[in-house]
Enzyme design. Structure first.
Site, PDB file in Angstrom:
ATOM      1  N   SER A 144       0.868  -1.186   0.000  1.00 57.34           N
ATOM      2  CA  SER A 144       0.000   0.000   0.000  1.00 57.34           C
ATOM      3  C   SER A 144       0.901   1.232   0.000  1.00 57.34           C
ATOM      4  O   SER A 144       2.068   1.161   0.413  1.00 57.34           O
ATOM      5  CB  SER A 144      -0.850  -0.007   1.272  1.00 57.34           C
ATOM      6  N   TYR A 157      -2.515  -1.121  10.491  1.00 57.54           N
ATOM      7  CA  TYR A 157      -2.432  -1.297   9.030  1.00 57.54           C
ATOM      8  C   TYR A 157      -1.088  -0.766   8.514  1.00 57.54           C
ATOM      9  O   TYR A 157      -0.385  -1.447   7.761  1.00 57.54           O
ATOM     10  CB  TYR A 157      -3.599  -0.572   8.364  1.00 57.54           C
TER      11      TYR A 157
END
Ligand code: NAI
Length: 256
Positions: A144, A157
């Site tokens: 990401s 995350y």
């Protein structure tokens, strides 16, 4: 184009979003596909039919990457499905939002076990298999932009994707002598179910799009195109890097 003819490819978490788009892209380009998801119900059966329509073999391996060492079993079943595995796409991922001080151990474990531990030991199983068979391998991690830039209120995350960056860099060096390439793909804002809540919030969407130089979200198909490139022979000298696909989000500069 049949760049992946006779190649067997496992895409984890391939029942929606980016994973599904990758499965379709690889199938379209001639690969045999091993799908993975936690549930096997009507939607998954429909998906198998859709992928089979491209004319190649399809197998569904049910398994939960966040559950201890299930990733080993998922990988082993994928390796056995068509008598070998050429390409592993570590795509499955989850996110949980909370202020740092409210993050529960349960949510922390879910995020870290899915996004990192499952990738770590799944990849280890694939590497041991390549070693034993003395064959090359290709690994692509769905990271990401948050392996690089902050995402307040998503601390677990970010920790998981940041770890994925260093895992990939380490493995590129360790695995190059085994003829195994590994790279990360780092999407920005892509319109998939993971972003459903945000996409339904007009104010949040406005803020998000203002922050993206290309002023739009990306699509799963665009990400799948990059994954397919990195898995192809055109990328034969590429290992140890992260490829951002983010409409310019990560390193943009707001002109005043
Ligand atoms: P999604 O929610 O549609 O896909 C995630 C997939 O992973 C689903 O198929 C889900 O069932 C599967 N999954 C989740 N936990 C699992 C587990 N424990 N075991 C097996 N499968 C599991 O979302 P999306 O966007 O397609 O996400 C795919 C990957 O892309 C994730 O790793 C995510 O972090 C990453 N990503 C997505 C971005 C976006 O804007 N959509 C941006 C940056 C990264």
């Amino acid at each position: 184009m049949e760049r992946f003819k006779n190649k067997n490819i496992l895409i984890t978490g391939s029942t929606s979003g980016i994973g599904q788009a990758c499965a379709e892209r690889f199938a379209k380009e001639g690969a045999n596909i091993i799908l993975n998801g936690r549930h096997f119900e009507d939607d998954e059966k429909q998906l198998i039919k859709k992928i089979e329509a491209y004319g190649n073999k399809v197998k569904f391996v049910q398994g939960d990457l966040s559950k201890g060492m299930d990733s080993l079993a998922i990988l082993q079943q994928a390796i056995d499905a068509f008598g070998g595995l050429d390409i592993l796409v570590n795509n499955a991922g989850v996110e949980r939002s909370a202020d740092f001080w409210d993050v529960t151990e349960e949510d922390y474990d879910l995020v870290m076990h899915t996004n990192l531990k499952g990738v770590f030991f799944g990849t280890q199983t694939f590497v041991k298999y390549c070693q034993k068979e003395n064959k090359p391998g290709i690994i692509i991690n769905m990271s990401s932009v948050h392996e690089e830039i902050i995402f307040p209120h998503f601390s677990a995350y970010c920790a998981s994707k940041g770890a994925l960056k260093m895992l990939m860099r380490n493995l590129a060096t360790e695995l190059a002598p085994l003829n195994i390439r590994i790279n990360n793909v780092a999407p920005g804002a892509i319109s998939t179910p993971i972003n459903q809540k945000m996409m339904a919030d007009k104010e949040k969407m406005k803020g998000l799009l203002e922050n993206i130089p290309m002023k739009r979200m990306g699509t799963s198909d665009e990400v799948a195109g990059l994954v397919a490139f990195l898995a192809s022979d055109d990328a034969s000298y590429i290992t140890g890097s992260t490829y951002f696909i983010d409409g310019g989000l990560t390193y943009h500069y707001e002109e005043q």
